[in-house]
Scaffold this active site. Sequence first.
Site, short mmCIF file in Angstrom:
data_model
loop_
_atom_site.label_atom_id
_atom_site.label_comp_id
_atom_site.label_asym_id
_atom_site.label_seq_id
_atom_site.Cartn_x
_atom_site.Cartn_y
_atom_site.Cartn_z
N GLY B 13 0.86 -1.19 0.00
CA GLY B 13 0.00 0.00 0.00
C GLY B 13 0.88 1.22 0.00
N GLY B 15 0.51 4.38 -0.60
CA GLY B 15 -0.03 5.73 -0.50
C GLY B 15 0.82 6.54 0.46
N GLY B 18 2.07 4.49 3.76
CA GLY B 18 3.09 3.49 3.47
C GLY B 18 4.41 4.13 3.05
N LYS B 189 -9.33 6.15 19.44
CA LYS B 189 -9.22 6.92 18.21
C LYS B 189 -10.58 7.06 17.52
CE LYS B 189 -6.21 7.72 14.25
NZ LYS B 189 -5.56 7.14 13.08
#
Lengths: 311, 311
Positions: B13, B15, B18, B189
């Site tokens: 990944g 993006g 990452g 979170k």
Amino acid sequence: MQTQNLGSIAVVGAGAVGCYYGGMLARAGYDVRFLMRSDLESVRQHGLTIRSQGEEWHIAAQAAGTAAEIGPCDLVLIALKATANEALEKILPPLIGPRTVLLTLQNGLGNEEFLAQRWGEERVLGGLCFVCLNRVSPGVIEHYDHGTLSIGEFQRSPAERTSSIVAAFRESGIDAKVVQNLAEERWRKLVWNIPFNGLSIVGQSATVADVLADPGLRQLASDLMSEVIAAANALGLSIPGSFAEYQIERSASMGPYRPSSLIDWELGRPVEVEAIWGEPWRRGSSAGTPMPRLETIYRLLQRLCRGAAVG
Amino acid sequence: MQTQNLGSIAVVGAGAVGCYYGGMLARAGYDVRFLMRSDLESVRQHGLTIRSQGEEWHIAAQAAGTAAEIGPCDLVLIALKATANEALEKILPPLIGPRTVLLTLQNGLGNEEFLAQRWGEERVLGGLCFVCLNRVSPGVIEHYDHGTLSIGEFQRSPAERTSSIVAAFRESGIDAKVVQNLAEERWRKLVWNIPFNGLSIVGQSATVADVLADPGLRQLASDLMSEVIAAANALGLSIPGSFAEYQIERSASMGPYRPSSLIDWELGRPVEVEAIWGEPWRRGSSAGTPMPRLETIYRLLQRLCRGAAVG
């Protein structure tokens, strides 16, 4: 043909609802006086036009630009958006004589109370319109479907005058009827309007078919209906829980119907957020019924309709 | 400088998350291998660029187009969107050897379980990223603020390897830390993400400041937080009720911040509806906690994010 006790009739709010019901009374020969602003000159020159399932009626209409020109009437039909109610404080006084009756055809909760607090509860009736209409140009109304008008007294049982008014509408070709308990009729209508009108906006242009086809939204619509029914019953009314499933099922035949609030929202017109969502939520909550889904939808609508909230 | 036991690292990944965390490890000298598709040629030629508060680092990066080229690694960082998890069934097997550890940096709930069910729970760790990043072009990452990475074991207390991995990130300039209870951190979170990311979309581009300035939405955010805290506690965690008010107040300094889900939604990218809203609602509900406001938001997000739901 005219019913006794119903002489002059004023129509306040000359959108589709006011022009249609007032126009049908005028067509039948009643003395109907329309209070108009933007459409005044056009209606003075050309009258009203109602198109209904292949027929078209041209109706000579008395139109005035101020309430003072109209003067006191026996009956005032109020068909303004509920978001514009404050304007009534200036509009109505010249129309009201000692025995004037006020019939609000507005949506949601709180409109009868608004009138009763200012001009006395004994004057006030409410009517629920089940009708598909559109004002296509000044004074020109397209009538698509339905047209039932359910009329009841505010916090009272029906009286002789209720039947007289209903009879006048029936003489004019409107499928009108007397309702025994106006509050219960209003809550029953909200059982449908709260989910379908609300989800149409917060679901960003969700038609009735869209809501029914989406398992999550369909469940949410059903749960919202159950909240509304529980609140109504906590307030002393009597709506069976199965009314929710019935309303979901009967909606299937509507197809990709776009609720009126969605059309208003998309055109940037005011949406009756307080009358349809805010006031039911406040009443249910104050009766001790939790309405968290309605509250969530209401909070979102307050934001999404803010641009057009003042009409 | 390299921590024992941490030889080769694969990043799945590529993006912003990452490339940023993997890039920082590579910059510190770790053997990091990026699995890439659209950015492959660009990163092979130019490496990665990380810009952070006035600094700019160019990092030579090993990039591969298939997992087979990378082969088994000691650690796999998983930074795909949770909406793309099914792709991991094909991607991960070539990367996994007998002692390979899987660290998911994905959002929301259910990602550790997804990995554990397929490749064994003993391999799985989770990390929570508190970071503002953007991938501005292939291999070019803009780092705006924060960067904390909280790492814990899946359904276990921290072990020696947890500390080793955290130490590797710290050596690389990341503010990493070990968390004792990964599930509780994830729920904490969510207390922020569920209302603020959710309302940003269903409120049609509502920034954090918009939500806080609107009394109705602010109350709704607070009520959503209370639902999430109640669900977490029903599941055996321990989050005080006052955490909601704390989260509301600390958000004031964020101003017109646009949550990442809003940016994804506006750009037509997939939104992690199930990981952030669906799975918490299912877990809370199955623990007997009513979450009607979360359910309402979730149903609406399912509709509104449908166009981009498959990514």
